[in-house]
Design a protein around this motif. Structure first.
Motif, PDB file in Angstrom:
ATOM      1  N   SER A 157      -0.387 -16.566   3.449  1.00 36.04           N
ATOM      2  CA  SER A 157      -1.186 -16.994   4.595  1.00 36.04           C
ATOM      3  C   SER A 157      -0.323 -17.379   5.791  1.00 36.04           C
ATOM      4  CB  SER A 157      -2.082 -18.169   4.192  1.00 36.04           C
ATOM      5  OG  SER A 157      -1.298 -19.263   3.749  1.00 36.04           O
ATOM      6  N   GLU A 158       0.883 -17.849   5.554  1.00 35.80           N
ATOM      7  CA  GLU A 158       1.776 -18.240   6.642  1.00 35.80           C
ATOM      8  C   GLU A 158       2.690 -17.101   7.090  1.00 35.80           C
ATOM      9  OE1 GLU A 158       3.751 -21.966   6.304  1.00 35.80           O
ATOM     10  OE2 GLU A 158       2.116 -22.895   5.148  1.00 35.80           O
ATOM     11  N   GLY A 159       2.503 -15.905   6.514  1.00 34.98           N
ATOM     12  CA  GLY A 159       3.242 -14.732   6.960  1.00 34.98           C
ATOM     13  C   GLY A 159       4.660 -14.616   6.431  1.00 34.98           C
ATOM     14  N   ILE A 160       5.016 -15.462   5.467  1.00 31.47           N
ATOM     15  CA  ILE A 160       6.367 -15.373   4.890  1.00 31.47           C
ATOM     16  C   ILE A 160       6.486 -14.108   4.040  1.00 31.47           C
ATOM     17  CG2 ILE A 160       8.021 -16.499   3.338  1.00 31.47           C
ATOM     18  CD1 ILE A 160       6.741 -19.181   4.197  1.00 31.47           C
ATOM     19  N   LEU A 161       5.449 -13.836   3.262  1.00 31.67           N
ATOM     20  CA  LEU A 161       5.363 -12.597   2.487  1.00 31.67           C
ATOM     21  C   LEU A 161       4.092 -11.870   2.898  1.00 31.67           C
ATOM     22  CD1 LEU A 161       6.334 -13.819  -1.115  1.00 31.67           C
ATOM     23  CD2 LEU A 161       7.814 -12.766   0.601  1.00 31.67           C
ATOM     24  N   SER A 162       4.179 -10.580   3.036  1.00 28.21           N
ATOM     25  CA  SER A 162       3.029  -9.768   3.432  1.00 28.21           C
ATOM     26  C   SER A 162       2.662  -8.824   2.299  1.00 28.21           C
ATOM     27  CB  SER A 162       3.357  -8.975   4.705  1.00 28.21           C
ATOM     28  OG  SER A 162       2.271  -8.142   5.064  1.00 28.21           O
ATOM     29  N   PHE A 163       1.551  -9.122   1.632  1.00 26.79           N
ATOM     30  CA  PHE A 163       1.095  -8.280   0.532  1.00 26.79           C
ATOM     31  C   PHE A 163       0.101  -7.249   1.059  1.00 26.79           C
ATOM     32  CE2 PHE A 163       2.592 -11.997  -1.742  1.00 26.79           C
ATOM     33  CZ  PHE A 163       3.213 -11.437  -2.847  1.00 26.79           C
ATOM     34  N   GLU A 164       0.364  -5.987   0.718  1.00 23.38           N
ATOM     35  CA  GLU A 164      -0.492  -4.885   1.136  1.00 23.38           C
ATOM     36  C   GLU A 164      -0.892  -4.057  -0.081  1.00 23.38           C
ATOM     37  OE1 GLU A 164       1.761  -2.686   3.947  1.00 23.38           O
ATOM     38  OE2 GLU A 164       1.661  -4.238   5.510  1.00 23.38           O
ATOM     39  N   ARG A 165      -1.964  -3.322   0.091  1.00 24.71           N
ATOM     40  CA  ARG A 165      -2.461  -2.488  -1.007  1.00 24.71           C
ATOM     41  C   ARG A 165      -1.503  -1.347  -1.281  1.00 24.71           C
ATOM     42  NH1 ARG A 165      -6.329  -3.461  -4.895  1.00 24.71           N
ATOM     43  NH2 ARG A 165      -7.005  -1.502  -5.803  1.00 24.71           N
ATOM     44  N   ARG A 166      -0.987  -1.278  -2.496  1.00 27.36           N
ATOM     45  CA  ARG A 166      -0.129  -0.173  -2.930  1.00 27.36           C
ATOM     46  C   ARG A 166      -0.561   0.202  -4.344  1.00 27.36           C
ATOM     47  NH1 ARG A 166       4.079   1.070   0.252  1.00 27.36           N
ATOM     48  NH2 ARG A 166       4.955   2.349  -1.415  1.00 27.36           N
ATOM     49  N   GLY A 167      -1.042   1.446  -4.473  1.00 23.95           N
ATOM     50  CA  GLY A 167      -1.528   1.867  -5.786  1.00 23.95           C
ATOM     51  C   GLY A 167      -2.767   1.091  -6.188  1.00 23.95           C
ATOM     52  N   LYS A 168      -2.716   0.463  -7.351  1.00 22.35           N
ATOM     53  CA  LYS A 168      -3.880  -0.248  -7.871  1.00 22.35           C
ATOM     54  C   LYS A 168      -3.870  -1.734  -7.551  1.00 22.35           C
ATOM     55  CE  LYS A 168      -4.519   2.939 -11.767  1.00 22.35           C
ATOM     56  NZ  LYS A 168      -4.623   3.070 -13.242  1.00 22.35           N
ATOM     57  N   GLY A 169      -2.834  -2.231  -6.885  1.00 22.17           N
ATOM     58  CA  GLY A 169      -2.761  -3.668  -6.618  1.00 22.17           C
ATOM     59  C   GLY A 169      -2.076  -3.973  -5.304  1.00 22.17           C
ATOM     60  N   GLN A 170      -1.826  -5.268  -5.108  1.00 21.10           N
ATOM     61  CA  GLN A 170      -1.148  -5.754  -3.916  1.00 21.10           C
ATOM     62  C   GLN A 170       0.353  -5.850  -4.176  1.00 21.10           C
ATOM     63  OE1 GLN A 170      -2.751  -6.704  -0.941  1.00 21.10           O
ATOM     64  NE2 GLN A 170      -4.653  -5.899  -1.805  1.00 21.10           N
ATOM     65  N   ALA A 171       1.136  -5.508  -3.169  1.00 23.80           N
ATOM     66  CA  ALA A 171       2.596  -5.553  -3.326  1.00 23.80           C
ATOM     67  C   ALA A 171       3.242  -5.908  -1.997  1.00 23.80           C
ATOM     68  CB  ALA A 171       3.121  -4.210  -3.827  1.00 23.80           C
ATOM     69  N   THR A 172       4.455  -6.418  -2.080  1.00 24.93           N
ATOM     70  CA  THR A 172       5.249  -6.725  -0.897  1.00 24.93           C
ATOM     71  C   THR A 172       6.650  -6.180  -1.119  1.00 24.93           C
ATOM     72  OG1 THR A 172       5.936  -8.504   0.602  1.00 24.93           O
ATOM     73  CG2 THR A 172       6.025  -8.976  -1.762  1.00 24.93           C
ATOM     74  N   THR A 173       7.463  -6.192  -0.085  1.00 27.36           N
ATOM     75  CA  THR A 173       8.820  -5.669  -0.233  1.00 27.36           C
ATOM     76  C   THR A 173       9.666  -6.631  -1.065  1.00 27.36           C
ATOM     77  OG1 THR A 173       9.443  -6.674   1.879  1.00 27.36           O
ATOM     78  CG2 THR A 173       8.732  -4.384   1.924  1.00 27.36           C
ATOM     79  N   THR A 174      10.414  -6.094  -1.983  1.00 27.40           N
ATOM     80  CA  THR A 174      11.242  -6.920  -2.871  1.00 27.40           C
ATOM     81  C   THR A 174      12.311  -7.664  -2.090  1.00 27.40           C
ATOM     82  OG1 THR A 174      10.892  -5.244  -4.570  1.00 27.40           O
ATOM     83  CG2 THR A 174      12.595  -6.863  -4.991  1.00 27.40           C
ATOM     84  N   SER A 175      12.870  -7.030  -1.081  1.00 26.26           N
ATOM     85  CA  SER A 175      13.934  -7.677  -0.299  1.00 26.26           C
ATOM     86  C   SER A 175      13.439  -8.956   0.364  1.00 26.26           C
ATOM     87  CB  SER A 175      14.482  -6.705   0.745  1.00 26.26           C
ATOM     88  OG  SER A 175      13.441  -6.229   1.578  1.00 26.26           O
ATOM     89  N   CYS A 176      12.170  -8.972   0.854  1.00 25.70           N
ATOM     90  CA  CYS A 176      11.617 -10.186   1.465  1.00 25.70           C
ATOM     91  C   CYS A 176      11.499 -11.313   0.448  1.00 25.70           C
ATOM     92  CB  CYS A 176      10.245  -9.887   2.077  1.00 25.70           C
ATOM     93  SG  CYS A 176      10.309  -8.892   3.566  1.00 25.70           S
ATOM     94  N   VAL A 177      11.081 -10.965  -0.773  1.00 23.34           N
ATOM     95  CA  VAL A 177      10.958 -11.972  -1.834  1.00 23.34           C
ATOM     96  C   VAL A 177      12.332 -12.553  -2.170  1.00 23.34           C
ATOM     97  CG1 VAL A 177      10.262 -12.390  -4.227  1.00 23.34           C
ATOM     98  CG2 VAL A 177       8.899 -10.873  -2.773  1.00 23.34           C
ATOM     99  N   LEU A 178      13.337 -11.685  -2.271  1.00 18.62           N
ATOM    100  CA  LEU A 178      14.689 -12.159  -2.605  1.00 18.62           C
ATOM    101  C   LEU A 178      15.258 -13.045  -1.496  1.00 18.62           C
ATOM    102  CD1 LEU A 178      16.233  -8.925  -4.181  1.00 18.62           C
ATOM    103  CD2 LEU A 178      15.398 -10.961  -5.368  1.00 18.62           C
ATOM    104  N   ARG A 179      14.989 -12.692  -0.242  1.00 17.65           N
ATOM    105  CA  ARG A 179      15.500 -13.517   0.866  1.00 17.65           C
ATOM    106  C   ARG A 179      14.887 -14.909   0.829  1.00 17.65           C
ATOM    107  NH1 ARG A 179      15.351  -8.670   3.968  1.00 17.65           N
ATOM    108  NH2 ARG A 179      13.234  -9.159   4.708  1.00 17.65           N
ATOM    109  N   TYR A 180      13.588 -14.976   0.537  1.00 17.58           N
ATOM    110  CA  TYR A 180      12.963 -16.305   0.486  1.00 17.58           C
ATOM    111  C   TYR A 180      13.410 -17.079  -0.750  1.00 17.58           C
ATOM    112  CZ  TYR A 180       9.565 -19.936   1.458  1.00 17.58           C
ATOM    113  OH  TYR A 180       8.981 -21.151   1.764  1.00 17.58           O
ATOM    114  N   ALA A 181      13.663 -16.376  -1.851  1.00 13.22           N
ATOM    115  CA  ALA A 181      14.147 -17.049  -3.068  1.00 13.22           C
ATOM    116  C   ALA A 181      15.506 -17.687  -2.835  1.00 13.22           C
ATOM    117  CB  ALA A 181      14.213 -16.049  -4.222  1.00 13.22           C
ATOM    118  N   GLU A 182      16.311 -17.095  -1.959  1.00 13.28           N
ATOM    119  CA  GLU A 182      17.636 -17.658  -1.675  1.00 13.28           C
ATOM    120  C   GLU A 182      17.552 -18.971  -0.918  1.00 13.28           C
ATOM    121  OE1 GLU A 182      19.728 -14.660   0.455  1.00 13.28           O
ATOM    122  OE2 GLU A 182      20.076 -13.384  -1.303  1.00 13.28           O
TER     123      GLU A 182
END
Length: 430
Positions: free
Chosen positions: A357-382
């Motif tokens: 909701s705050e735009g840190i991760l953007s989930f979009e429809r890909r295939g049968k579910g929602q997905a976001t870019t892995t690199s964005c997740v890793l950057r926030y995990a750091e």
């Protein structure tokens, strides 16, 4: 064979194959004329009415061709039919041959003894018209049969055909071409496809993120199915089913049946670390080799990571620091679903919602579910550390972390947790 001299006819019959020698003279003549008509340049439906309309020259030509096909029965007949099939396919006239062959085995057109003899010589005539022509040159499967037996769509079978993965031949031309596939190659594909396991299925069975299944593949714990048809249809690796079954059996045999003291599930133990890709593959490999003591809960409905119990003080699952390894995983998993993002960030589905909701991760429809870019997740995990990781370091429950970190120490929250750099600096000063 048509001589008025009985002795000459008998000598000719004596040279026939046993399957032909039992036919009466009238039936043998019907057979000769029938196969002579069917294998003509323009196949014709046999029958005594048609034979009666032939002029003397045509009758002699048809009978000579039919008699020649009696030699080396039924091989010569099979070769003649296949030759006509190939020629007519190029001209788009294969239906003429199908119709003539069907009439040749129809007891309403020819005597029953003649029909039975042809059916024994050409078993393919027992099949429906779609399969008859292709099966004359060997065992075949139709596209619809492959789709049904493999559990794939007709469009996917068409891809295998167009990419020339499965040997095939066309039974008709035009916009709706009919194809028949060599049985041996088709059965090998069906077996490989049905026995191979998709990466998502592996992940669900283990109760791990998808990237963990890729880690096991990269470490050589699992093997990719190599059948060309399988690799052509699925861009993602599919795992060899036999190797997967052996791996599961192997890890079950490594469990310790004695007391391990205080234990927690493997799933919980892996939430103690954060900041990047977790080394699920390395941990599962060590469990499989017996390098980490564990026992298993007898709950067949639960995924493996929830059934495996490890010592509570066992520190396992540190994040991967090898840049090349991380780059390889990113190449295999450029996008990540919400569940796998929760695994990396040590959050649950409700806790990850503010990040979206705050735009840190953007989930979009890909295939049968929602997905976001892995690199964005890793950057926030750091830059974010979750309560589960802090709780393990402080030796407190996760729900008590907020009071300690924000209340007592005054570190402000960010979506999902706290700034990793500030928490690390605090620990360094203690």
């Amino acid at each position: 064979m048509m001589s008025i001299d009985r002795d000459i006819r008998e000598r000719a019959r004596a040279r026939l194959a046993p399957a032909l020698a039992t036919l009466s003279q009238p039936h043998l003549l019907d057979l000769i004329m029938g196969i002579g008509l069917v294998t003509a340049g323009s196949p014709e439906a046999p029958g005594r009415k048609r034979i009666a309309t032939l002029d003397p020259y045509e009758r002699a030509t048809v009978s000579a061709r039919g008699y020649e096909l009696l030699r080396d029965w039924p091989f010569f007949l099979q070769q003649a039919v296949m030759g006509r099939r190939d020629a007519l396919l190029q001209e788009g006239r294969e239906r003429e041959l199908i119709t003539a062959l069907k009439r040749l085995t129809d007891c309403r057109s020819v005597p029953a003894a003649v029909s039975a003899t042809i059916r024994n010589a050409l078993p393919e005539t027992r099949l429906d018209s779609r399969r008859m022509l292709g099966s004359l040159s060997g065992a075949i499967l139709l596209a619809s049969e492959i789709a049904k037996k493999a559990g794939v769509s007709m469009a996917e079978v068409a891809l295998l055909r167009d990419h020339k993965v499965l040997p095939h031949s066309f039974t008709s031309d035009g916009p709706r071409r009919g194809a028949q596939f060599e049985e041996e190659a088709a059965v090998a594909f069906i077996k490989a496809w049905r026995s191979s396991i998709a990466i998502p299925t592996i992940a669900r069975s283990l109760g791990v993120p998808h990237y963990a299944a890729y880690q096991l593949l990269m470490l050589g714990e699992l093997e990719r199915e190599q059948n060309q048809g399988v690799t052509s249809l699925d861009s993602l690796p599919r795992i060899d089913g036999e190797r997967w079954a052996d791996w599961l059996k192997g890890i079950t045999n490594q469990q310790i049946l004695g007391d391990l003291g205080r234990t927690i599930t493997l799933r919980s133990a892996m939430r103690r670390n954060g900041g990047g890709f977790k080394d699920w593959g390395g941990v599962l490999r060590d469990l499989h080799k017996g390098l980490i003591a564990f026992r298993m809960i007898e709950d067949q409905g639960a995924p493996l990571s929830s059934r495996i119990l490890v010592c509570a003080d066992e520190r396992i699952g540190a994040c991967i620091s090898n840049d090349r390894y991380v780059a390889s995983l990113l190449q295999l998993c450029p996008y990540i679903n919400q569940s796998d993002a929760c695994d990396i960030l040590n959050l649950d589905p409700l806790q990850i919602r503010p990040l979206s909701s705050e735009g840190i991760l953007s989930f979009e429809r890909r295939g049968k579910g929602q997905a976001t870019t892995t690199s964005c997740v890793l950057r926030y995990a750091e830059c974010m550390i979750a309560a589960s990781e802090i709780g393990f370091r402080l030796g407190v429950r996760s729900d008590a972390v907020h009071a300690r970190i924000s209340g007592s120490l005054g570190i402000a929250r960010i979506p999902g947790g706290w700034p990793r750099s500030e928490v690390e600096r605090l620990w360094a000063s203690i």
